[in-house]
Design a protein around this motif. Structure first.
Motif, short mmCIF file in Angstrom:
data_model
loop_
_atom_site.label_atom_id
_atom_site.label_comp_id
_atom_site.label_asym_id
_atom_site.label_seq_id
_atom_site.Cartn_x
_atom_site.Cartn_y
_atom_site.Cartn_z
N UNK A 1 -65.59 -4.34 126.37
CA UNK A 1 -64.71 -5.10 127.23
C UNK A 1 -64.39 -6.45 126.61
N UNK A 2 -65.32 -6.98 125.85
CA UNK A 2 -65.08 -8.27 125.22
C UNK A 2 -63.85 -8.21 124.33
N UNK A 3 -63.68 -7.11 123.61
CA UNK A 3 -62.53 -6.97 122.72
C UNK A 3 -61.22 -7.08 123.47
N UNK A 4 -61.16 -6.51 124.67
CA UNK A 4 -59.92 -6.50 125.45
C UNK A 4 -59.68 -7.79 126.22
N UNK A 5 -60.75 -8.39 126.73
CA UNK A 5 -60.59 -9.55 127.61
C UNK A 5 -60.63 -10.89 126.90
N UNK A 6 -61.52 -11.04 125.95
CA UNK A 6 -61.78 -12.36 125.39
C UNK A 6 -61.23 -12.54 123.98
N UNK A 8 -58.76 -11.43 122.06
CA UNK A 8 -57.37 -11.70 121.68
C UNK A 8 -56.99 -13.19 121.71
N UNK A 9 -57.54 -13.96 122.61
CA UNK A 9 -57.19 -15.37 122.69
C UNK A 9 -58.29 -16.31 122.26
N UNK A 11 -60.91 -18.45 119.91
CA UNK A 11 -60.96 -19.13 118.63
C UNK A 11 -62.13 -18.60 117.80
N UNK A 12 -62.19 -19.02 116.55
CA UNK A 12 -63.23 -18.55 115.64
C UNK A 12 -64.65 -18.87 116.13
N UNK A 13 -64.93 -20.06 116.66
CA UNK A 13 -66.30 -20.32 117.14
C UNK A 13 -66.74 -19.36 118.25
N UNK A 14 -65.85 -19.06 119.20
CA UNK A 14 -66.19 -18.14 120.28
C UNK A 14 -66.36 -16.72 119.75
N UNK A 15 -65.52 -16.31 118.84
CA UNK A 15 -65.65 -14.97 118.24
C UNK A 15 -67.01 -14.84 117.55
N UNK A 16 -67.39 -15.86 116.81
CA UNK A 16 -68.67 -15.83 116.10
C UNK A 16 -69.83 -15.79 117.08
N UNK A 17 -69.76 -16.60 118.13
CA UNK A 17 -70.82 -16.62 119.14
C UNK A 17 -70.98 -15.25 119.79
N UNK A 18 -69.88 -14.62 120.18
CA UNK A 18 -69.95 -13.32 120.84
C UNK A 18 -70.48 -12.24 119.90
N UNK A 19 -70.09 -12.32 118.64
CA UNK A 19 -70.60 -11.37 117.66
C UNK A 19 -72.11 -11.54 117.49
N UNK A 20 -72.54 -12.79 117.37
CA UNK A 20 -73.98 -13.06 117.23
C UNK A 20 -74.75 -12.63 118.47
N UNK A 75 -62.56 -1.89 134.69
CA UNK A 75 -61.71 -1.15 133.77
C UNK A 75 -60.24 -1.26 134.17
N UNK A 76 -59.95 -1.41 135.43
CA UNK A 76 -58.56 -1.56 135.88
C UNK A 76 -57.97 -2.86 135.34
N UNK A 77 -58.74 -3.92 135.35
CA UNK A 77 -58.23 -5.22 134.92
C UNK A 77 -57.85 -5.25 133.44
N UNK A 78 -58.48 -4.44 132.62
CA UNK A 78 -58.17 -4.49 131.20
C UNK A 78 -57.32 -3.31 130.75
N UNK A 79 -56.89 -2.48 131.69
CA UNK A 79 -56.01 -1.38 131.34
C UNK A 79 -56.68 -0.21 130.66
N UNK A 80 -57.99 -0.12 130.69
CA UNK A 80 -58.68 0.97 130.02
C UNK A 80 -58.44 2.29 130.73
#
Length: 89
Positions: A1-6, A8-9, A11-20, A75-80
């Motif tokens: 769900x993170x891929x669909x909700x967070x 796309x918009x 920044x790099x620091x948030x992407x890195x934090x979520x990956x970690x 799942x409805x909110x992210x169109x899955x």
């Protein structure tokens, strides 16, 4: 769900934090199903607790869980749901 909700918009620091964070959660889970603290809780019975959990790199389900309707809206909110319906034979 993170891929669909967070992501796309994000920044790099948030992407890195979520990956970690993803790696931390999975690593902790994998460690917890084999470490003696949980498989031998009293220190006298190795293997007393058997864990049947598994991990995989791909999801076991693509849509909302049918037996937990109270979270189906996630799942409805992210169109899955729509995507799952399109990909069903």
């Amino acid at each position: 769900m993170t891929d669909h909700l967070v992501l796309p918009g994000a920044g790099q620091p948030l992407r890195r934090y979520l990956s970690d964070l993803t790696c931390l959660i999975r690593g902790n889970y994998e460690w917890g199903i084999v470490v003696g603290r949980y498989t031998n809780p009293d220190g006298r019975h190795p293997g007393a607790v058997k864990v049947t959990g598994t991990v995989t790199d791909s999801p076991s389900a693509l849509g909302p869980p049918e037996d937990i309707p109270c979270i189906g809206w996630w799942w409805q909110d992210i169109g899955v749901e729509e995507e799952v319906r399109r990909n069903q034979p």
